[in-house]
Design an enzyme around this catalytic site. Structure first.
Site, PDB file in Angstrom:
ATOM      1  N   CYS A   1       0.837  -1.210   0.000  1.00 16.28           N
ATOM      2  CA  CYS A   1       0.000   0.000   0.000  1.00 16.28           C
ATOM      3  C   CYS A   1       0.863   1.249   0.000  1.00 16.28           C
ATOM      4  O   CYS A   1       0.448   2.300  -0.468  1.00 16.28           O
ATOM      5  CB  CYS A   1      -0.933  -0.012   1.204  1.00 16.28           C
ATOM      6  SG  CYS A   1      -0.055  -0.258   2.747  1.00 16.28           S
TER       7      CYS A   1
HETATM    8  P1  NDP Z   1     -10.232  -5.577  -0.651  1.00 20.18           P
HETATM    9  O1  NDP Z   1     -10.769  -4.266  -0.205  1.00 20.18           O
HETATM   10  O2  NDP Z   1     -10.779  -6.181  -1.883  1.00 20.18           O
HETATM   11  O3  NDP Z   1     -10.440  -6.697   0.472  1.00 20.18           O
HETATM   12  C1  NDP Z   1      -9.939  -6.533   1.777  1.00 20.18           C
HETATM   13  C2  NDP Z   1     -10.710  -7.422   2.740  1.00 20.18           C
HETATM   14  O4  NDP Z   1     -12.055  -6.951   2.828  1.00 20.18           O
HETATM   15  C3  NDP Z   1     -10.801  -8.884   2.305  1.00 20.18           C
HETATM   16  O5  NDP Z   1     -10.729  -9.707   3.451  1.00 20.18           O
HETATM   17  C4  NDP Z   1     -12.199  -8.962   1.694  1.00 20.18           C
HETATM   18  O6  NDP Z   1     -12.750 -10.251   1.755  1.00 20.18           O
HETATM   19  C5  NDP Z   1     -12.966  -8.028   2.598  1.00 20.18           C
HETATM   20  N1  NDP Z   1     -14.184  -7.455   2.026  1.00 20.18           N
HETATM   21  C6  NDP Z   1     -14.538  -7.338   0.728  1.00 20.18           C
HETATM   22  N2  NDP Z   1     -15.747  -6.722   0.623  1.00 20.18           N
HETATM   23  C7  NDP Z   1     -16.151  -6.447   1.889  1.00 20.18           C
HETATM   24  C8  NDP Z   1     -17.313  -5.818   2.453  1.00 20.18           C
HETATM   25  N3  NDP Z   1     -18.281  -5.324   1.699  1.00 20.18           N
HETATM   26  N4  NDP Z   1     -17.394  -5.724   3.800  1.00 20.18           N
HETATM   27  C9  NDP Z   1     -16.405  -6.183   4.595  1.00 20.18           C
HETATM   28  N5  NDP Z   1     -15.282  -6.797   4.115  1.00 20.18           N
HETATM   29  C10 NDP Z   1     -15.162  -6.918   2.786  1.00 20.18           C
HETATM   30  O7  NDP Z   1      -8.656  -5.374  -0.729  1.00 20.18           O
HETATM   31  P2  NDP Z   1      -7.553  -6.362  -1.288  1.00 20.18           P
HETATM   32  O8  NDP Z   1      -7.594  -7.637  -0.518  1.00 20.18           O
HETATM   33  O9  NDP Z   1      -7.670  -6.398  -2.775  1.00 20.18           O
HETATM   34  O10 NDP Z   1      -6.195  -5.602  -0.856  1.00 20.18           O
HETATM   35  C11 NDP Z   1      -5.618  -4.617  -1.615  1.00 20.18           C
HETATM   36  C12 NDP Z   1      -5.967  -3.237  -1.097  1.00 20.18           C
HETATM   37  O11 NDP Z   1      -5.575  -3.102   0.274  1.00 20.18           O
HETATM   38  C13 NDP Z   1      -5.218  -2.151  -1.831  1.00 20.18           C
HETATM   39  O12 NDP Z   1      -6.085  -1.085  -2.163  1.00 20.18           O
HETATM   40  C14 NDP Z   1      -4.194  -1.664  -0.826  1.00 20.18           C
HETATM   41  O13 NDP Z   1      -3.779  -0.354  -1.012  1.00 20.18           O
HETATM   42  C15 NDP Z   1      -4.890  -1.869   0.477  1.00 20.18           C
HETATM   43  N6  NDP Z   1      -3.925  -1.973   1.575  1.00 20.18           N
HETATM   44  C16 NDP Z   1      -3.779  -0.897   2.422  1.00 20.18           C
HETATM   45  C17 NDP Z   1      -2.841  -0.919   3.439  1.00 20.18           C
HETATM   46  C18 NDP Z   1      -2.711   0.239   4.386  1.00 20.18           C
HETATM   47  O14 NDP Z   1      -2.140   0.061   5.461  1.00 20.18           O
HETATM   48  N7  NDP Z   1      -3.196   1.423   4.066  1.00 20.18           N
HETATM   49  C19 NDP Z   1      -1.961  -2.074   3.640  1.00 20.18           C
HETATM   50  C20 NDP Z   1      -2.205  -3.152   2.717  1.00 20.18           C
HETATM   51  C21 NDP Z   1      -3.155  -3.085   1.709  1.00 20.18           C
HETATM   52  P3  NDP Z   1     -12.704 -11.254   0.498  1.00 20.18           P
HETATM   53  O15 NDP Z   1     -11.249 -11.479   0.203  1.00 20.18           O
HETATM   54  O16 NDP Z   1     -13.364 -12.463   0.990  1.00 20.18           O
HETATM   55  O17 NDP Z   1     -13.422 -10.554  -0.612  1.00 20.18           O
END
Ligand code: NDP
Length: 478
Positions: free
Chosen positions: A278
């Protein structure tokens, strides 16, 4: 890996089986898991609710010892967990082991937090009174995590929450649940009482909504679009929220920079860990005098990286973590070219011996700050260069982006560095260092829409995982 859910100290199968594939070799299945139904997710929340008071009341030294032991076990299992991480997420094995060691450090730090937890004493305006400000656990914490740091990120959330007497329900990314299963094994082996930590696998929205509705606090890391949904849901129950979201981090390179250092930190920030941090560098804002030399050197570095199978010790850049992200990355580059960006390194997919999601480190030049490629997060090994006249313009361009997570500057002038540090709107600023690469003992996070609510880690841990109580005590005249 046959990974089960973990509720109230019991390992249970869910109702919807799913598997994960190795992004270095899509023909290899890494894990067999199952998603829970609604009633089991509620059961996990209830188990946390029931176990939390006992954990909060548990002897301080006992709590500290359990967290320290969890860190010790993570260290002892770092090769095994790091290798699974590599196979499931695609980081190189060295990165996977390094991330597991970081997870262990988070638990060791949290063990210290248990005994460092403090309150405040005030004299009172009223004779015969004292005032105490103490911190209490929030209660039940829902932790929802993304795929890019599958062991360290759940660990710093879970360790921090447990340190302050909370019970936790963790939902890992469905792309990479294996490390979360291992974390549950570690906590069980460390002697954590049943129900204090629970692991649930499920669809993000369905499982997430139940968790948000029934928790006292939600610590979430993921994309900004998901963060908005989560926040709207949490508003209904007024669940306390901490959201760490996306970034579009800028590194400024000034004419007075040490060019070797600038190229080193820019390439590290942009491409290491396949750009899936991120805090990774996606915008390179470079002043005119050094622009051409910088671009030439960066293109050389990009082409020299060895991209390949995450378990090959020669590999420097592992595969993209999943097919969805891989396709988005390739589209991102095509769209940037359609906007007018020139591709000077990276020609999309890279062929290797196995059928993996390999992508060449990519450098786009001739871009403008306002273009889509400089306003939207790619989350891949892709960086765009923006040419500017001077520091004034560099600061203006760096700040002219909604995301405000991390930023950096390469310069040999202390004056320029300090000016950038003060004027950057990012939550984290790096001077002559990559925009990525964080330490666990200090706060982490960005301003909205890169983050929302209290920061994570370091001293910020107590801020989120506790509620403040102010007590007025009339002890009478002494
Ligand atoms: P997502 O937002 O797609 O998913 C993150 C988590 O949220 C997953 O466990 C997912 O479950 C869950 N999720 C999805 N939809 C919902 C919902 N409606 N309600 C609650 N939970 C939900 O992110 P990614 O996994 O694709 O990760 C990448 C993103 O994370 C990038 O944008 C990155 O920048 C950010 N990030 C930010 C960091 C920071 O510290 N600022 C650090 C690391 C990453 P499921 O997988 O089952 O869909």
């Amino acid at each position: 890996m046959q990974g089960q859910n973990f509720i109230a100290g019991r390992w249970i199968d869910g109702i919807t089986p799913f598997t994960t594939a190795n992004p270095s070799d899509l023909d290899e299945t890494v894990g067999h898991y199952s998603k829970l139904g609604e009633s089991e997710v509620r059961e996990a929340m209830a188990a946390a609710r029931a176990a939390q008071p006992g954990w909060a009341a548990c002897n301080m030294q006992v709590r500290a010892d359990i967290l320290r032991k969890a860190g010790d076990i993570l260290l002892a299992r770092s090769e095994e967990i790091g290798t699974l991480l590599s196979r499931e997420e695609g980081k190189t094995r060295a990165e996977g082991i390094g991330e597991t060691i970081r997870a262990a450090q988070c638990f060791h730090y949290a063990a210290g937090d248990v005994v460092r937890a403090q309150g405040e004493f005030y004299h009172s305006m009223r004779d015969g009174f004292n005032v105490l400000v103490t911190r209490e656990p929030v209660g039940v914490v829902a932790a929802i995590t993304p795929w890019n740091f599958p062991i360290a990120l759940p660990s710093w959330k879970v360790a921090g929450a447990l340190a302050y007497g909370n019970a936790v329900v963790l939902k890992p990314s469905s792309f990479v649940p294996g490390c979360a299963v291992m974390l549950a094994q570690v906590l069980e082996a460390a002697g954590l009482p049943a129900g204090v930590f629970n692991l649930v696998m499920g669809d993000g929205r369905a499982t997430g909504n139940i968790m948000i509705d029934e928790a006292d606090a939600l610590t979430f890391t993921g994309g900004t679009a998901t963060g908005r949904l989560v926040l709207a849901r949490a508003a209904e129950t007024m669940t306390k929220c901490q959201l760490e979201l996306g970034g579009k981090n800028a590194l400024v390179v000034l004419d007075d920079a040490d060019l070797d250092l600038a190229v080193d930190i820019a390439s590290n920030g942009a491409w290491i860990q396949t750009g899936q941090r991120c805090t990774g560098t996606e915008r390179l804002i470079v002043t005119r005098g050094v622009h051409d030399a910088f671009v030439e050197r960066m293109a050389g570095v990009a082409k020299a990286y060895r991209v390949g199978h995450a378990l090959d010790p020669q590999t420097q850049i592992g595969p993209v973590a999943n097919t969805q992200q891989f396709n988005e990355n390739l589209k991102f580059v095509r769209d940037a070219q359609a906007e007018g960006a020139e591709l000077v390194a990276g020609a999309g997919a890279v062929e290797c011996r196995t059928r993996g999601l390999f992508m060449a480190p990519t450098l786009l030049v001739g871009t403008q700050g306002a273009w889509r490629c400089n306003q939207h997060e790619s989350f891949g090994p892709i960086a765009s260069v923006i040419r500017v006249d001077d520091l004034d313009e560099a600061i203006a361009v760096a700040n002219a982006c909604a995301y405000k997570l991390s930023s950096g500057i390469a310069t040999s002038s202390l004056r320029n560095a300090e000016r950038f540090r003060r004027e950057s709107l990012a939550g984290m600023v790096m001077i002559n260092a990559p925009t990525a690469g964080l330490e666990y003992h200090v706060p982490l996070g960005g301003r909205s829409p890169s983050g929302y609510g209290p920061r994570e880690t370091g001293a910020a841990t107590a801020e989120f995982f506790t509620e403040s109580k102010t007590s007025y005590i009339n002890h009478g005249a002494i």
